[in-house]
Structure formats: structure tokens, C-alpha cells
Design an enzyme around this catalytic site. Structure first.
Site, PDB file in Angstrom:
ATOM      1  N   LYS A   1       0.819  -1.217   0.000  1.00  0.00           N
ATOM      2  CA  LYS A   1       0.000   0.000   0.000  1.00  0.00           C
ATOM      3  C   LYS A   1       0.854   1.268   0.000  1.00  0.00           C
ATOM      4  O   LYS A   1       0.518   2.246  -0.672  1.00  0.00           O
ATOM      5  CB  LYS A   1      -0.961   0.014   1.190  1.00  0.00           C
ATOM      6  CG  LYS A   1      -0.305   0.162   2.538  1.00  0.00           C
ATOM      7  CD  LYS A   1      -1.325   0.285   3.642  1.00  0.00           C
ATOM      8  CE  LYS A   1      -0.647   0.452   4.985  1.00  0.00           C
ATOM      9  NZ  LYS A   1       0.190   1.652   5.078  1.00  0.00           N
ATOM     10  N   THR A   2       1.964   1.247   0.754  1.00  0.00           N
ATOM     11  CA  THR A   2       2.832   2.433   0.784  1.00  0.00           C
ATOM     12  C   THR A   2       3.455   2.666  -0.587  1.00  0.00           C
ATOM     13  O   THR A   2       3.607   3.806  -1.033  1.00  0.00           O
ATOM     14  CB  THR A   2       3.927   2.266   1.852  1.00  0.00           C
ATOM     15  OG1 THR A   2       3.311   2.018   3.123  1.00  0.00           O
ATOM     16  CG2 THR A   2       4.785   3.514   1.946  1.00  0.00           C
TER      17      THR A   2
ATOM     18  N   ASP B   1      -3.111   7.805   4.351  1.00  0.00           N
ATOM     19  CA  ASP B   1      -2.642   6.445   4.605  1.00  0.00           C
ATOM     20  C   ASP B   1      -3.287   5.927   5.889  1.00  0.00           C
ATOM     21  O   ASP B   1      -3.728   6.711   6.733  1.00  0.00           O
ATOM     22  CB  ASP B   1      -1.114   6.463   4.750  1.00  0.00           C
ATOM     23  CG  ASP B   1      -0.503   5.082   4.672  1.00  0.00           C
ATOM     24  OD1 ASP B   1      -1.219   4.123   4.323  1.00  0.00           O
ATOM     25  OD2 ASP B   1       0.705   4.961   4.960  1.00  0.00           O
ATOM     26  N   GLU B   2      -3.341   4.599   6.063  1.00  0.00           N
ATOM     27  CA  GLU B   2      -3.904   3.970   7.265  1.00  0.00           C
ATOM     28  C   GLU B   2      -5.273   4.568   7.612  1.00  0.00           C
ATOM     29  O   GLU B   2      -5.542   4.930   8.759  1.00  0.00           O
ATOM     30  CB  GLU B   2      -2.944   4.141   8.456  1.00  0.00           C
ATOM     31  CG  GLU B   2      -1.545   3.625   8.219  1.00  0.00           C
ATOM     32  CD  GLU B   2      -1.443   2.107   8.254  1.00  0.00           C
ATOM     33  OE1 GLU B   2      -2.490   1.449   8.321  1.00  0.00           O
ATOM     34  OE2 GLU B   2      -0.315   1.596   8.184  1.00  0.00           O
TER      35      GLU B   2
ATOM     36  N   ARG C   1       2.742  -9.820  10.895  1.00  0.00           N
ATOM     37  CA  ARG C   1       4.069  -9.201  11.053  1.00  0.00           C
ATOM     38  C   ARG C   1       5.163 -10.184  10.631  1.00  0.00           C
ATOM     39  O   ARG C   1       6.300  -9.788  10.393  1.00  0.00           O
ATOM     40  CB  ARG C   1       4.333  -8.791  12.509  1.00  0.00           C
ATOM     41  CG  ARG C   1       3.432  -7.748  13.135  1.00  0.00           C
ATOM     42  CD  ARG C   1       3.242  -6.540  12.289  1.00  0.00           C
ATOM     43  NE  ARG C   1       2.051  -6.663  11.466  1.00  0.00           N
ATOM     44  CZ  ARG C   1       1.790  -5.930  10.404  1.00  0.00           C
ATOM     45  NH1 ARG C   1       2.651  -5.026   9.996  1.00  0.00           N
ATOM     46  NH2 ARG C   1       0.673  -6.100   9.714  1.00  0.00           N
TER      47      ARG C   1
ATOM     48  N   GLN D   1      -7.178  -4.235   9.878  1.00  0.00           N
ATOM     49  CA  GLN D   1      -6.052  -3.807  10.715  1.00  0.00           C
ATOM     50  C   GLN D   1      -6.403  -2.591  11.574  1.00  0.00           C
ATOM     51  O   GLN D   1      -5.509  -1.879  12.036  1.00  0.00           O
ATOM     52  CB  GLN D   1      -4.831  -3.492   9.845  1.00  0.00           C
ATOM     53  CG  GLN D   1      -4.283  -4.704   9.108  1.00  0.00           C
ATOM     54  CD  GLN D   1      -2.990  -4.406   8.396  1.00  0.00           C
ATOM     55  OE1 GLN D   1      -1.932  -4.251   8.997  1.00  0.00           O
ATOM     56  NE2 GLN D   1      -3.060  -4.323   7.077  1.00  0.00           N
TER      57      GLN D   1
END
Length: 744
Positions: A32-33, A218-219, A592, A249
Site C-alpha cells: 500500500k505504501t 494512509d492507514e 508481522r 487492521q
């Protein structure tokens, strides 16, 4: 640049969709980044958008810095605004907060500890008993009110019927008054006051609406009510808003994050296009299989399934341990095995917990084994007393109305100004209608005794010199403050803890100079704003094991993860009533891991001063590791039948939680002795855990620990020995893991 060669098919679609509202549902590890970064680069390179018209909002300074650097590398252009919500709002308020009437542009930003002190002082002035729960409850309500954009007057009616509702309303009102007098904002204010500024000053809102033609968030799942409102206001003119997030998330409900924002997006922007990023570039197929199985149990989620073209990888291992100590030993044995047999490094490992209370046993054993580690979610650098003391001097020089900072260091280093003298000074300033700074600099005019005046004058002289030299270049000024205040006089350089405090002050000074390399013209107030917004995850990762809460590692990844304490009441937590958010936390923890994932629990655990039989977490059943959670009685039977030859833990096959006990013995036969290495020789006396013969240790022997020095064994139980050191006292070690050798 050929963007299509850099992105997969699913990623290129939202990158090239540049007009109007776009929502990207991006699963963990799906790039996504990368999409957000290349989308901004695409706007500049292919669409000819002026970088100054681009805004990107992230949730950490580290993410913002990395994105800015990458875009500059790709396009050769700078000038876009890439920052956190709080940094953006602080910048907006620095420019225009005077229009609200109560503050000026050199306001201080109060952190959590500062806010606590203000509330405590107000309660003391109101002669309310010193009650920790009162303080916690009051601060929660103040934050809750501000995150709903409600003033003290507006919030008061909502407190009717609440326990201590009248007291909370009065404290909130006085809290706001004190912040105004100090020209200070807390973290919630940065968002709240910006919203208030936009709501009451159309010209200010119009300025930023016109400036930011393309807005990226973002997020997005972590936005709260005010953050989402601010974004919608800014996007109202051009409608070009690009939101990237993952409802699976969303784990910050306790911090006012509202997962429904990501679902409301399509209602508020009905013409928006939705794209899904489901291809994962981080984890193996086996790890993703577990993550997908667990999160599928959340009913109200936006459907997506992570997949990868990568390897199937090692199977995810679940271990049910005898108790919490066996759990610690098992985890450290696996880490040692992977380091010395498979070439992993310390930095490749993360031990993840749901609750901070579980870290103690791991910290204790990591220290005993002399393994390097760091804690995320523990005491942060900028929360350490010596660092906050140094910064307090800088803060009241930048903002003379910051009485909180003045009070913090008026007697640091000690000047003989005790609590009574400080209280008399505060009262005298109030009577004379002076600010604290005015009173200190004009102490002779205050109604105080000669003895108190004499003490205050010592500090007044310090303040006068610091103010006089404040125009020096920032790097020189920081060095001057350090020397002039003589912080080192408080500490004994021969004492380990004091040495660490001195090192922390040196690190702060180094940080200033590193900051100035990239921000050469920055003034003191700009630097103070920068450090006020630094977060835990902005730390540099060193070569050490990471011990962290799941919340602390959001956005990070590790080759090997151990998720421990998977028991009902711990993970999921009994303290949380949102089952879906707990499951999302588990999903974040699982994703993670890149290569290896271990899940552990304890059959019994000592907590709250007694030992409890523990039930396996529901997430273990959902992940396919156990058929049904066992009853308490069956767990008790297993504990009674447990064979200590297994070393305090057992291998659990994928489909059955409590069977096939002799599996571990088969594993032991197959395990090779670890190679002897210089690094291991340092930590384990030249022997690996599996090859180390613990039978040679006897009660009464003198032994040497690589860190704690010599001591005497006073008792041995199994592989654990109690050793008495002259300075440390009695401490228990696992003889197989600890770096202990016999003194000849």
C-alpha cells in the site's frame, strides 16, 4: 518512468485513477505504501500536478519521511506536504491560531505526562483526595470530549448521571483555562483547535482547500471522527481524495479510531471507485493461511483474502507450555537454535504480547542470557526524566507562559527551592496577577518572605542568562544550555544508571545536531515541535531482539515472530468488550511474520498474586490448531500428566492440541549440536543449550555470570538454579540458557 513495470495489475489501477474519490482496500503486506508513493509520483510526472498542491497524511513521522524521500528520488521534485495529522495541524495552527483569540503562535504542545500534572494540580487546588482512578477517569473524559469536538460547556450536560460527573465537568473547565493561561495545547487540541479554526474562519479553510488539490490519507482505518471530518473539509472544493486502508487492521479503538470511517467513505463519496490489494509480498502461504482463517470470523468486514506467489514456507508452530517460565524458555531456545543453526540474527526476531504485563519474565531471562533486546511500548526516550528536564528549559525559553515547564525544573538541578517555596510563589503570582515567568523575573515585587525571594532569585538569574543567549545558532545554544545548567552535576558517572542518564542527554544533543543537518535554518520552536511529534516506531532498529506489544509493531515486519500468551482473558483480552477488534489485533500480529511464526500459550499462569489454569485462546481454534478449547478439568489432567523430560513444553501437531507428547523426544534425537562460535562462547561459555551438560552444576559451587559476575549456587531444581550474588542478591537462572560457567 514505466509505472506498469514497477507495479502489479491491481496496484497500477488506483495509481492511474487520479480524479475524484478513490478507496483502496490494502491487505497487510500488499504494497500500500508503494501504491501511495507511486500515485503521488504519477501525479507529478504524468499529470503535471504542482507538488505544492499535493497533501499526503500518514500516521508516523518515519513513514512520512520515507515517503517524501522516495518520491523525491523518483521525480527529482520536492515541495509536497507529507506529514502526520498532528504535524499538519500544528503547522496550520502556528500560522493562524491567533484567529481563535486565546492563543498565540509560539504555543507549547503538552504531552501525556504534562496533562497528568495539570489535572493533578487542579484536583489538589480543589482539595480533592489524591485518587489515581479519579485522575484517569477525568483525563479519559477530557480526551473523549475533545475527540467529539465538545467544549467543557458543551460536554457538561453529557456527564449528568455519571459518577463524579459534576467534578469532571469542573476539572475540564479549569483544565482548559490553565492551558489558555500557559499558551499550551495538548495532543487532542491539535486536531480539535484546527477543526474549530476551520469552522469559524472560512478564509483559513478556503486557503488550505485551494492549496491541497489532491489529498491522500494512509492507514485510513485508524482515523478518528475529527481526522475524518478535517479530511472531508479539505477535499470539499476539488473532491480529489485518495484513501488507503484495511478495516482488518483497525486496532486503535481505544485511541478513538473509528473503523466505520472506512465503510462510511462510500456514503460520503458515492461516486468513489474501490480497489482491492490482496497479493501479499511479505509472508509465506502458511502464515497467510492462518491470518485468513482467523480474520474470516469477523462478520462486519469488507471482504478480501490475502494470497501470495511466494513459497509455502515452514508450517506455523503452536506450543502449549507448562507455565509462563516454560514458555519463556521455549521461545529463547527456538531463537538460539535459529541463530546458531540457521544463520538468523537478533534483529530478525520479535516477541509479541497483548499485554505489557507479560514482558517481565522475558526481560528477566533476556538479561540473564545476555541477549540484546529493545522494548517497544515501554519507556520512550522522550519520556525519560533527564530528557524531559532538558527540554523543559528549552520550552519555557520558547514560550515564557509555559508554567508547567518552569515548575518542572525550577529546582533541577537542586537550588534549595522546595515544594513549599514553589507553592508560595504560585500563590503570590496569583495575588499580584502575574504569570509565573513575570513573577520570577520580578520577585522583589511579590508578597514573599526574604528567604523565599533569595531562593527564587537564583533561578531568575538562570532564566535571564538563558533568555539573553536565546538568539545563538540552535546547535550552539543547545551546547550552551547543557554547560550552563550543568546537568552532569546531578549524576555520578561511576553509577551505571546515572551514566545512562548522562548518555541520554548526550543523545538528545546529538539528535539536535542530526536534525539540523537537514533543517539548518530551524529555530528553537520548530525543533520543539518536531520532537513533540516523534513516535515510538520512529526509532532506528538495532541488532537486537524486539519485545513489544502488538500495537507497538503495527507497520513493522520481522523474519520470525513469536505470539505469546494466547489464552482466554489475555489474548483476547478480558478488559476489551470488542471481540472483533481483538481478532483484528491477532490478525495484525500474525501478519508481522515473514518466514516463521510461533504461537504459544501457558497451561497455567501466575497473575494477580495467584496461579490460574488457563484456557487456550479462541484464535487457536479459528486458526486450525485445536479442534475445541479444552475444559478446565482436562487442562488440569494434562498438567498432572505432564512429563518434565519434555523440558517444560510440548510439541503440538496442527490438528490436535493435547496429544502425541513423545513428538518432542523424537525432535530432540534429530537436533544437531550447535556449532561453536565466538558469539556463542560469549553468551553461553562455549556450549550451546542442547550440548551444555547441566549435571555438572552443584549446590555450593561458585559460578560466574558474564554480566553479573561471581555468585554461589544455593539451590537447583531441574535445570533452574538459584544463585546468590553479593550485589544483585538471589536470582534464578536456567542453567542451560544462561551464560554461566563454573569458577575453577
Amino acid at each position: 518512468m514505466d509505472y506498469k513495470s514497477l507495479l502489479n495489475g491491481a496496484q497500477i489501477l488506483p495509481v492511474e485513477d487520479t480524479q475524484g474519490a478513490v478507496l483502496v482496500l490494502a491487505g497487510a503486506g500488499s504494497g500500500k505504501t508503494r501504491v501511495l508513493t507511486y500515485r503521488i509520483a504519477y501525479l507529478i510526472e504524468k499529470e503535471g500536478v504542482d507538488p505544492r498542491n499535493i497533501l499526503a497524511i500518514t500516521f508516523t513521522n518515519k513513514a512520512a519521511g520515507e515517503m517524501r524521500e522516495r518520491i523525491t528520488q523518483v521525480t527529482g521534485r520536492g515541495g509536497m506536504t507529507i506529514s502526520t495529522f498532528h504535524s499538519l495541524c500544528a503547522k496550520i495552527l502556528r500560522a493562524d491560531i491567533a484567529k481563535l483569540g486565546d492563543f498565540n503562535s509560539n504555543f507549547s504542545i503538552y504531552d501525556d505526562e504534562d496533562s497528568k500534572k495539570v489535572v493533578a494540580r487542579i484536583l489538589k487546588a480543589m482539595e480533592v483526595e489524591d485518587n489515581k482512578e479519579y485522575k484517569k477517569q477525568i483525563r479519559w473524559h477530557i480526551s473523549n470530549a475533545k475527540n467529539q469536538a465538545l467544549s467543557a460547556k458543551e460536554y457538561a450536560p453529557r456527564l449528568k448521571g455519571e459518577p463524579e460527573g459534576e467534578l469532571i465537568a469542573k476539572v475540564y473547565e479549569r483544565y482548559e483555562k490553565e492551558l489558555k493561561e500557559n499558551n499550551a495545547l495538548d495532543f487532542d487540541d491539535l486536531l480539535y483547535k484546527t477543526l474549530l479554526l476551520f469552522a469559524t474562519n472560512k478564509d483559513v479553510l478556503d486557503k488550505y482547500q485551494t492549496l491541497f488539490k489532491y489529498i491522500h490519507v494512509d492507514e485510513f482505518q485508524d482515523t478518528n471522527k475529527i481526522q475524518y471530518t478535517l479530511v472531508r473539509l479539505l477535499a470539499n472544493k476539488y473532491g480529489n481524495i485518495f484513501a488507503v486502508g484495511d478495516d482488518d487492521q483497525s486496532i486503535y479503538g481505544w485511541r478513538w479510531a473509528d473503523v466505520s470511517n472506512i465503510r462510511k467513505f462510500t456514503q460520503h463519496f458515492p461516486d468513489c471507485r474501490i480497489y482491492k490489494l490482496e497479493q501479499n509480498y511479505r509472508s509465506t502461504k502458511n502464515i497467510l493461511d492462518v491470518a485468513n482463517k482467523i480474520i474470516a470470523n469477523n462478520p462486519s468486514r469488507m471482504d478480501k483474502t490475502l494470497w501470495t506467489d511466494g513459497e509455502k514456507g515452514d508450517r506455523v508452530i503452536y506450543k502449549s507450555c507448562y507455565d509462563e517460565k516454560a514458555e519463556v524458555n521455549y521461545v529463547l531456545e527456538q531463537i538460539t537454535n535459529l541463530i546458531y543453526n540457521e544463520g538468523y540474527d537478533y534483529k530478525d526476531f520479535a516477541i509479541l504480547v497483548r499485554a505489557n504485563s507479560l514482558t517481565f519474565n522475558f526481560e528477566n531471562q533476556l538479561v540473564s542470557c545476555n541477549y540484546p533486546y529493545r522494548i517497544i511500548g515501554g519507556k520512550k526516550f522522550f519520556e525519560r526524566k533527564e530528557v524531559k528536564d532538558f527540554l523543559a528549559y528549552l520550552r519555557f525559553i520558547s514560550n515564557p507562559n509555559d508554567s508547567e515547564s518552569i515548575l518542572r525544573v525550577i529546582n533541577v538541578p537542586k537550588r534549595g527551592i522546595g515544594d513549599t517555596a514553589v507553592q508560595r510563589l504560585i500563590e503570590a503570582c496569583a495575588i499580584s496577577r502575574m504569570s509565573l515567568m513575570q513573577g520570577i523575573l520580578n520577585v522583589d515585587s511579590l508578597p514573599l518572605t526574604p528567604a523565599i525571594k533569595s531562593k527564587i532569585k537564583v533561578f531568575a538569574e538562570v532564566v535571564a542568562v538563558l533568555r539573553e543567549r536565546a538568539n545563538m545558532p540552535l546547535a550552539d545554544y543547545i551546547d550552551f544550555v547543557n554547560t550552563f545548567i550543568n546537568f552532569a552535576s546531578q549524576y555520578d558517572p561511576k553509577d551505571e544508571e546515572d551514566k545512562n542518564r548522562l548518555d541520554n542527554i548526550d543523545q538528545l544533543i546529538t539528535l539536535v545536531k542530526e536534525y539540523l543537518k537537514d533543517n539548518a535554518d530551524s529555530k528553537l520552536d520548530e525543533f520543539l515541535q518536531f520532537i513533540s511529534l516523534i513516535t515510538d516506531t520512529d526509532q532506528t532498529i538495532e541488532n537486537c531482539i524486539t519485545l513489544a506489544t502488538v500495537h507497538g509493531v503495527k507497520g513493522l515486519e520481522f523474519k520470525c515472530c513469536f505470539i505469546i500468551g494466547l489464552e482466554e482473558g489475555l489474548f483476547p483480552s478480558l478488559r476489551e468488550d470488542d471481540d472483533q477488534e481483538e481478532r483484528r489485533i491477532m490478525y495484525v500480529a500474525v501478519t508481522r511474520a515473514r518466514e516463521k511464526l510461533y504461537l504459544t500459550n501457558a497451561q497455567s499462569r501466575f497473575r494477580y498474586n495467584h496461579r490460574d489454569i488457563c484456557m487456550p485462546s479462541r484464535f487457536l481454534k479459528e486458526g486450525g490448531f485445536i479442534q475445541e478449547p479444552p475444559t478446565r478439568s482436562s487442562v488440569g489432567n494434562i498438567m498432572r500428566d505432564f512429563n518434565e523430560d519434555f523440558g517444560g513444553y510440548q510439541e503440538i501437531p496442527q490438528k490436535s492440541a493435547y496429544s502425541n507428547y513423545n513428538k518432542i523426544q523424537e525432535m530432540k534425537k534429530l537436533m544437531k549440536n550447535y556449532a561453536s562460535t565466538p558469539a556463542f562462547a560469549k553468551s553461553a561459555g562455549g556450549q550451546t543449550p542442547q550440548s551444555k551438560d547441566t549435571s555438572v552444576f552443584k549446590v555450593g559451587m561458585t559460578v560466574e555470570h558474564s554480566r553479573f559476575g561471581q555468585g554461589k549456587i544455593i539451590s537447583i531444581t531441574g535445570e533452574n538454579a538459584k544463585i546468590e550474588f553479593s550485589v544483585l542478591g538471589v536470582k534464578t537462572f536456567n542453567l542451560r540458557l544462561a551464560p554461566i560457567k563454573i569458577v575453577e
